[in-house]
Design an enzyme around this catalytic site. Sequence first.
Site, mmCIF file in Angstrom:
data_model
loop_
_atom_site.group_PDB
_atom_site.id
_atom_site.type_symbol
_atom_site.label_atom_id
_atom_site.label_comp_id
_atom_site.label_asym_id
_atom_site.label_seq_id
_atom_site.Cartn_x
_atom_site.Cartn_y
_atom_site.Cartn_z
ATOM 1 N N THR A 86 0.841 -1.201 0.000
ATOM 2 C CA THR A 86 0.000 0.000 0.000
ATOM 3 C C THR A 86 0.873 1.247 0.000
ATOM 4 O OG1 THR A 86 -1.970 0.978 1.017
ATOM 5 C CG2 THR A 86 -0.282 0.220 2.529
ATOM 6 N N ASN A 87 0.254 2.393 0.078
ATOM 7 C CA ASN A 87 0.945 3.670 0.159
ATOM 8 C C ASN A 87 0.589 4.353 1.464
ATOM 9 O OD1 ASN A 87 2.492 4.385 -2.170
ATOM 10 N ND2 ASN A 87 0.604 4.422 -3.345
ATOM 11 N N GLY A 88 1.504 5.152 1.985
ATOM 12 C CA GLY A 88 1.198 5.883 3.210
ATOM 13 C C GLY A 88 0.367 7.116 2.890
ATOM 14 N N VAL B 193 -2.331 5.901 -5.369
ATOM 15 C CA VAL B 193 -2.618 4.572 -5.902
ATOM 16 C C VAL B 193 -1.367 3.695 -5.813
ATOM 17 C CG1 VAL B 193 -3.343 3.350 -7.985
ATOM 18 C CG2 VAL B 193 -4.313 5.595 -7.465
#
Length: 213
Positions: free
Chosen positions: A21-23, A89
Amino acid sequence: MRLLITAGPTREYLDDVRFLTNGSSGRMGFSLAQAALEAGHQVDLIAGPVALAAPPGCRIVSVETTQQMLEAALACWPACDVAVATAAVCDYRPRQRQPGKIKKTGAALVLELVETPDILAELCRLKAGRLVVGFALESQNGRENALRKLHAKGCDYIVLNDPRAIGSEASAIEVLDRQGQTVAARSGPKCELARYLVQWAGGLLSARRDNPF
Ligand code: C5P
C-alpha cells in the site's frame, strides 16, 4: 458542478492477509469533498481504506484495490463535470494473490510485481472536454516531474504537493497548467487548500462554460 474525487491509498494483496500500500491518510481528498459540498456542489468520492468519516451528503464508494478504484471511478465519471485524482494509488501488485497466508520457509521470498492500471490516465482518455486535475507528490525536481506526469496522463492541470503533506494536516500546493505555468498556489491546512482549489475549479468552469477543456 459534480466532482469525482479519488482519495486515499489502494491495497494490493500478496495473500489473504498481507498487502502492499501507500502511506496516505486520504485527508486531501476528503477535505476537497467537504469543501465542494459546502460550496453547494455534488461529490462522488471513491476512497481506498482510510480512517476518515465521509463528509455528509457525498456519495462515497469504498474500495480496496486499484482495479476496484478504477471500476468505481469509471462508473461515476459519465455523470461528473470534473475529476480530481488525489488518491495515492499502489502502482504495482503481486502478479499472483496466494489464497490463505503464505507460510515462512526460512528462505527469501521473491515477489513478482506487475503494474496496476492508471486511473487518472483512464479518466483522461474518456474526458470529452471535461476538467481533469491530477496530483503529484515529488521528492525532487517537483515541477519538471509533475509536468511530465500531466502530459503522460493527459490531464489539464496538476497540483504539485509538498512531500511533507504525507499524513500531515497542512501542505503547500502549486497548480501547474499544460505549459508549466503556475496558475494557483497556496500553503496552509489541507481544509483551507481544499476550499481554495474548489473555488479555483468553480471559477475556471464558469469562465469556460461554452469552451471544452
Ligand atoms: O503516483 P503518481 O505520482 O503517478 O500520481 C500522479 C497522479 O496520478 C495522482 O493524481 C494520482 O492520483 C494518479 N494516479 C492514478 N492511478 C495510478 C497512479 C496514479 O490515478 N495508478
